[in-house]
Every structure is written in structure tokens, then in C-alpha cells.
Design a protein around this motif. Sequence first.
Motif, PDB file in Angstrom:
ATOM      1  N   LEU A 163       0.825  -1.208   0.000  1.00 17.61           N
ATOM      2  CA  LEU A 163       0.000   0.000   0.000  1.00 17.61           C
ATOM      3  C   LEU A 163       0.859   1.259   0.000  1.00 17.61           C
ATOM      4  O   LEU A 163       0.567   2.225  -0.725  1.00 17.61           O
TER       5      LEU A 163
ATOM      6  N   ASP B  73      -8.127   1.734 -12.330  1.00 17.57           N
ATOM      7  CA  ASP B  73      -6.948   0.982 -11.904  1.00 17.57           C
ATOM      8  C   ASP B  73      -5.685   1.417 -12.633  1.00 17.57           C
ATOM      9  O   ASP B  73      -4.678   0.694 -12.632  1.00 17.57           O
TER      10      ASP B  73
ATOM     11  N   LEU C  73     -10.660   5.588  -3.879  1.00 18.50           N
ATOM     12  CA  LEU C  73     -11.628   4.525  -3.623  1.00 18.50           C
ATOM     13  C   LEU C  73     -12.474   4.231  -4.859  1.00 18.50           C
ATOM     14  O   LEU C  73     -12.831   3.075  -5.136  1.00 18.50           O
TER      15      LEU C  73
ATOM     16  N   GLN D 209      -7.565  -4.622  -5.542  1.00 19.76           N
ATOM     17  CA  GLN D 209      -6.771  -4.728  -4.319  1.00 19.76           C
ATOM     18  C   GLN D 209      -5.304  -4.429  -4.573  1.00 19.76           C
ATOM     19  O   GLN D 209      -4.608  -3.936  -3.685  1.00 19.76           O
TER      20      GLN D 209
ATOM     21  N   ARG E 228      -4.632  -0.256  -4.701  1.00 23.89           N
ATOM     22  CA  ARG E 228      -5.146   0.636  -3.675  1.00 23.89           C
ATOM     23  C   ARG E 228      -4.061   1.522  -3.080  1.00 23.89           C
ATOM     24  O   ARG E 228      -2.901   1.132  -3.008  1.00 23.89           O
TER      25      ARG E 228
ATOM     26  N   VAL F  54      -7.115   3.903   1.362  1.00 29.21           N
ATOM     27  CA  VAL F  54      -8.177   2.990   0.926  1.00 29.21           C
ATOM     28  C   VAL F  54      -7.902   1.579   1.439  1.00 29.21           C
ATOM     29  O   VAL F  54      -8.823   0.858   1.841  1.00 29.21           O
ATOM     30  N   GLY F  55      -6.639   1.165   1.431  1.00 26.14           N
ATOM     31  CA  GLY F  55      -6.291  -0.173   1.905  1.00 26.14           C
ATOM     32  C   GLY F  55      -6.602  -0.366   3.374  1.00 26.14           C
ATOM     33  O   GLY F  55      -7.134  -1.414   3.777  1.00 26.14           O
TER      34      GLY F  55
END
Length: 290
Positions: free
Chosen positions: A82, A154, A230, A236, A239, A243-244
Amino acid sequence: MSRTLISHAQLQRGRGRFLYWALLGIIVTAFTLIFIGPLYWMVTGALKSGQELAQTPPTLFPRDPEFTNYIDAWNNLNLAKLLFNTIYYAAGAVLFQLILDTAAAYALSKLRPVFGNVILGAMLATLMIPAMVLIVPQYQTVISLPVLDISLLDSPFAIWLPMVANAFNIFLLKRFFDSIPEEIMSAAFMDGASPLRTLWSILLPMSRPILGVVSIFAVTAVWKDFLWPLLVMPSQETRTVSVGIYAFAAGTPQNVVVAASVIAAVPTVIIFLIFQRNIMSGLTTGSLKG
């Protein structure tokens, strides 16, 4: 001698001096507690057990500090990944803003294009628009980029491109460039330097303080942003740290979540402590001409 609310003669008297320093001490102490209090609560809360953290009334100091909370936060929440993502996005935001915002500010300040003041006024007018109002049109643009008809979900460009259009940073840079004497520009042009060469060889070396300020603003904006990452970083693997931590908070003990928040805040605090002189000098440089 500069004039103040309290005259110099009153400050020299015993009672006046006591009241002045007592009031100053109270104000400084109050503001220190307001700003440092949440940080202290976060750091100490990360050292408490889950039961002690939820206790009412709360304890001021941890009874039995649990430093393993930080280790659990680092391992369970995958903070290394992250933090890497967030640093990567912040570095790209800094690069894009330094290149494009500096070029825009230089053009508005020194090249003075036609309708330059109108363009600057239109950009500054966007500062009056609440950021939440722009969320929907920005998201619609990201999921289907006009003309190209591609999705930026993404993709780091979903974070980088909206941050480039930063009217405040452009205005800040323009004000700094305005403070640079025109004689320097004229001398460079007489020596045969092009506008781009003048910017690269003369203005940018003189602009290090303000460029440092813009860089700090870009880093902190990426680091603290939550809603936009977000929306545009649903995977995943992409992120950001904010957000993580939110995504893992539901199934994680609160003391571990608080420890993760402390770890996430450390880089920005270190950056501020290292570059605080550059921040202050950059904000004050160019405020007065001459």
C-alpha cells in the motif's frame, strides 16, 4: 518602532508584562494541545489492547504497551504494498505538476498570451467549486476517456491527470514568476536564449523554494485523498494506503487499524520535518516584489 495592540510602555510594567506572557502561554499551550492531541491519541492508542482502546472513559497512557500491534498492522494489512502504491502515485503527481503547472504559470506570467488574464481568471474561478461537485463528471471521464474511449480505472493516470489541473498551484507559481525582475528575462533574450531555455536555465534554478512547496502539496494531496482513489482504484493491487486501511478495517482489531494509521502518517510527518524550511521560504518568497 512598530505599533501593536499593547504599547511598549505597558509591556515594561510588572502587571502588564505578567498578563502578556500569561496570555501568550495559555494561547500557545491551547493550540499545541489542539494540534498535537490527536497525534498523541493515535500513537498511544496503537499501543493499547483492544479492550483498553474501547474503554470508557479512555486511559491517558497505555497500561501495558503492545508494540506488536505495529508488526501485526504491517503484516496483516500488507502496508508495504500500500505504501509503495501511494509513493508511486505521489511521485507521478509531483512530476506531472512540476512539468505542466510550471509551464502554464511561466506562460501566463512571462509570455503573456492573448486572453491570458481571462484564462487565469477562469482557472481561479474553479477554486470556488466544491470538490465533491466534480466527482461525478470526473468519474464519467475516467471510465470512458473522451475521443480515445478507454477506461482509466486501476490506472495511475486516473490519479495523475485530475491533479495536473491545479489552479492554486498554477497561481502560486505565477505569483513567484511575477516577482522575478523583467531585466533578467530581457538579458536572457538579448543573449539569444529561447523562452524554453530561459525557463530551464534561469527561472527554474531560482524557483527551487516554490517548486518544493508545490511538490509537498502534491504529495500530501495524494497521501490524504480517500474518496477519489476509492472510486478509481477498485482493485486490491492498486489501492492507496488510506483505501487499503479502510478496506481491511472491518475484519481487523481497532488497535491494529490505529497502528496502521500511525505507520501511514509517518512518511508525511518526516517529509514535513525535513522540508519545513523550504515550505516556509517558498510560501513567503515572491510575496513582495523587489
